[in-house]
Each structure stands twice: as structure tokens, then as C-alpha cells.
Design a protein around this motif. Structure first.
Motif, PDB file in Angstrom:
ATOM      1  N   VAL A   4      67.831 -62.093  77.085  1.00  0.00           N
ATOM      2  CA  VAL A   4      67.344 -63.068  76.106  1.00  0.00           C
ATOM      3  C   VAL A   4      67.019 -62.337  74.811  1.00  0.00           C
ATOM      4  O   VAL A   4      66.456 -61.240  74.827  1.00  0.00           O
ATOM      5  N   TYR A   5      67.375 -62.968  73.697  1.00  0.00           N
ATOM      6  CA  TYR A   5      67.064 -62.437  72.374  1.00  0.00           C
ATOM      7  C   TYR A   5      66.026 -63.379  71.753  1.00  0.00           C
ATOM      8  O   TYR A   5      66.348 -64.524  71.435  1.00  0.00           O
ATOM      9  N   ASN A   6      64.795 -62.903  71.603  1.00  0.00           N
ATOM     10  CA  ASN A   6      63.689 -63.758  71.200  1.00  0.00           C
ATOM     11  C   ASN A   6      63.530 -63.777  69.684  1.00  0.00           C
ATOM     12  O   ASN A   6      63.018 -62.828  69.091  1.00  0.00           O
ATOM     13  N   ASN A   8      61.902 -66.456  68.230  1.00  0.00           N
ATOM     14  CA  ASN A   8      60.904 -67.506  68.030  1.00  0.00           C
ATOM     15  C   ASN A   8      60.015 -67.210  66.832  1.00  0.00           C
ATOM     16  O   ASN A   8      59.689 -66.057  66.547  1.00  0.00           O
ATOM     17  N   ALA A  13      58.041 -62.470  69.651  1.00  0.00           N
ATOM     18  CA  ALA A  13      58.371 -61.336  70.514  1.00  0.00           C
ATOM     19  C   ALA A  13      57.290 -60.265  70.487  1.00  0.00           C
ATOM     20  O   ALA A  13      56.655 -60.011  69.454  1.00  0.00           O
ATOM     21  N   VAL A 322      67.215 -67.240  71.605  1.00  0.00           N
ATOM     22  CA  VAL A 322      66.118 -68.196  71.724  1.00  0.00           C
ATOM     23  C   VAL A 322      65.407 -68.354  70.384  1.00  0.00           C
ATOM     24  O   VAL A 322      65.141 -67.375  69.690  1.00  0.00           O
TER      25      VAL A 322
END
Length: 361
Positions: A4-6, A8, A13, A322
Motif C-alpha cells: 500500500v502507498y499511503n 492520505n 503516513a 491510497v
């Protein structure tokens, strides 16, 4: 674990190293046999964490000795009200710079407390740039001037600040504190919700010049009074112990990765990589913020076709990216690349963007 690449916008992160240390110490903090989640805020162990965290922040930001560092609850939204409650007093007027959604919320709260003026605004530019500080006229009778250093929704950020002389300058730096060096002495008060660059939600850092605490009326409720919190070293009531502990680990991570100047260089490389991909796309991707006001923290952009933009979001989610959907008030796309987001994660995103353009452009 799923890749997952955060991206947000917040809560955001955290570095893997920090999360692993939290995991390692969760059941037994520093040999106490107690979890940080259950330790007393009156214990020697927590008082050490509280004091060390304040000192780390002072060192990383070169905070002058005549400033206090506070750890409060309620997020920046509480600060929108606390600031005017404490300082918009005695029939004076406050001046606010209106740069977007978050400065607008601060203005709305201040107007409930006292007379509030808009010193400069970029509303006419649809908040695609920050207000021009050089056009601002400073009334020496103003209680304070307030700005929001980075607007997460519009993706804009002040590149420089000005000296306001004897009039105190206040700043909401919730989304870009510790992302670049700043001269704290230019500001009388800085506040920042932790959930972008500092740690988890639950604690707000306040950096305040000790001298202005003398202006706070005794009629302010204790829980909303900066002077009370400063006098009690942020231990006036039960603090957000777990959140402060994680801020402590985050500050050590920044220190161990070269300090704020090194973090700024990393952030510049990350932002430049994504903005270059947008600018070189021939109009397939379009940056939403004016180039001179672009944020290093929140990259906002759109795709030339609404249907293709929706498909981009679907594919991004399927590929583990994400948080790339824009804020509900602005729509389109937003990539938040706070301190903990790595260059490699940004490279993965731009590789995906280039591939997507190749297939749909």
C-alpha cells in the motif's frame, strides 16, 4: 502484507521505523512492565517523555529560549477558537489572511469572539494561490495577524513569510510544520495538529512566545488558557499520552534522518517528481494550484476528462495507492506527501501516472 502507498491527507503516513518501535514497546515501555497506553501521566517515565519531546522540538526548529512548547488536545479546530479567546480581547481587532478552507474556518471562529478583518485574500483567484503578503497593510493597533501556512485542500503553500514588526504573527502550520526550516522568531504563536508530519491525531503542538501570555485575561476558562497550560508544562490535565509518545519518536526519526533541512530536501525532490510528471503530460494532467504557490505537502491535480479521471481513481485503488481522491469540497485528485512518505513511493505513483497516460492519453 499487502503493498500500500499511503497518500492520505491526514491522519497520514508514519515511518515504518517508528511504527516498528511502537509495536516493540507497546506492551512494555522502557522496562516498566506497563504499556504506554496505561502508564500514568504523573509517572517519572511520562514526565521524561514530555520534557524530552519539548526539547527535541526546540532543537529541531531552533526555537528561541523565550518560547514555550505546549501539547494540547482538540486539533487545530480547537485552536481556531482558543487563539481569539486568549488574544482577541480589550476591544481590539484581529487580521486574518484568507487562503482557503482552513483559514476560512479560523476566520469564522474568530468572528464569534471579536472584530475580525480580512487583511488579504486570494478568494478572487479561487484560492489557487496564497494571498500576496507584500500588499498587506499592517495596523499597529491590530491584536494579531493570522495565516494558514499550507492549505491541504487547495494544495497551496506560502513560500516565504514577512516580518510584522510589533504586531504578533500567528500561524496554523498543521500540514507543513517540520517539512522545512522556519524562523520561529518571526512568529508569536504557531500551532499544528500532529496528524500530518508529527505523529497521530490526538495532540496539537503550540509554540508560543512567553511574553504574549501576559496579555491573556484571567476570565478565560483554565482549560482554554495558554498561560495555564504553559505554567503546568502541558500537564494541567491528563494529556494525550500515547500521541505525545509517538511525536517523541517522530522527532527522533527526523533528527536521525538529518534534521529539518535534510527533510526539506527530500520533500522538494518528492514534490518536484510529481509536479514534473503533471507539467510534462501535455495537458493530460493539470495542476490545480498556481505554480508560485504550489504546496510541497499536498499536490492537487485533475485529468482532462471526468470519465477517465474516475477510472484513474479506480485503478489507483486497485494498485494500492491510497488517499489520492481529492477532498470532497474540491474534487479531482490530491496526493499528500508528508515527511514520512518516501521518494520510492512517489516514484511508484509517477510510474503509474505515466503508464495510465500512455494507455488513455
Amino acid at each position: 502484507m499487502k503493498q500500500v502507498y499511503n497518500f492520505n491527507a491526514g491522519p497520514a503516513a508514519l515511518p515504518l521505523d517508528v511504527m516498528l518501535q511502537i509495536q516493540d514497546e507497546l506492551l512494555d515501555l522502557q522496562g516498566t512492565g506497563l504499556s504506554i497506553l496505561e502508564i500514568s501521566h504523573r509517572s517519572k517515565e511520562y514526565e521524561n517523555i514530555n520534557g524530552e519531546t519539548q526539547q527535541l522540538l526546540k532543537e529541531l526548529l531552533n526555537i528561541p529560549s523565550d518560547y514555550e512548547v505546549l501539547f494540547l488536545q482538540g486539533g487545530a479546530s480547537t485552536q481556531f477558537a482558543m487563539v481569539p479567546m486568549n488574544f482577541l480581547t480589550g476591544g481590539r481587532k484581529a487580521s486574518y489572511l484568507h487562503s482557503g478552507t482552513w483559514s476560512g474556518k479560523a476566520i469564522a471562529e474568530a468572528r464569534k469572539i471579536g472584530e475580525t478583518a480580512i487583511a488579504e485574500s486570494s478568494e478572487a483567484d479561487h484560492f489557487k494561490k496564497v494571498p500576496n503578503l507584500n500588499r498587506m497593510k499592517i495596523d499597529p493597533e491590530t491584536a494579531y495577524i493570522h495565516l494558514t501556512s499550507n492549505e491541504t485542500i487547495a494544495g497551496t503553500q506560502y513560500q516565504n513569510f514577512i516580518n510584522t514588526g510589533e504586531v504578533p504573527l500567528f500561524a496554523d502550520m498543521s500540514s507543513d510544520i517540520l517539512s522545512r526550516p522556519i524562523d520561529v522568531s518571526n512568529f508569536a504563536l504557531i500551532y499544528a495538529g500532529a496528524q500530518k508530519n508529527l505523529g497521530p491525531s490526538g495532540v496539537t503542538v503550540v509554540i508560543v512566545k512567553r511574553k504574549i501570555l501576559e496579555r491573556i485575561p484571567a476570565s478565560i476558562p483554565d482549560i482554554m488558557n495558554y498561560r495555564i497550560h504553559a505554567n503546568k508544562r502541558s500537564l494541567f490535565h491528563t494529556p494525550p499520552v500515547f500521541a505525545v509518545y509517538i511525536v517523541n519518536l517522530m522527532l527522533k526519526w527526523i533528527r536521525n534522518n538529518g534534521g529539518v533541512k535534510a527533510i526539506e530536501q527530500r520533500n522538494y525532490r518528492k514534490a518536484n517528481l510529481i509536479y514534473s510528471t503533471i507539467d510534462k503530460s501535455g495537458g493530460f494532467y493539470n495542476g490545480l494550484a498556481h505554480p508560485e504557490s504550489r504546496s510541497m505537502m499536498n499536490v492537487t491535480f485533475s485529468i482532462f476528462n471526468e470519465g477517465i479521471e474516475k477510472h484513474f481513481l479506480q485503478e489507483a485503488e486497485q494498485n494500492g495507492f491510497v488517499g489520492v481522491k481529492g477532498h470532497r469540497d474540491a474534487g479531482h485528485l490530491r496526493v499528500s506527501i508528508y515527511n514520512a512518505v518516501t521518494y520510492e513511493q512517489c516514484q511508484a505513483l509517477t510510474d503509474f501516472m505515466l503508464d495510465f497516460q500512455k494507455r488513455f492519453g
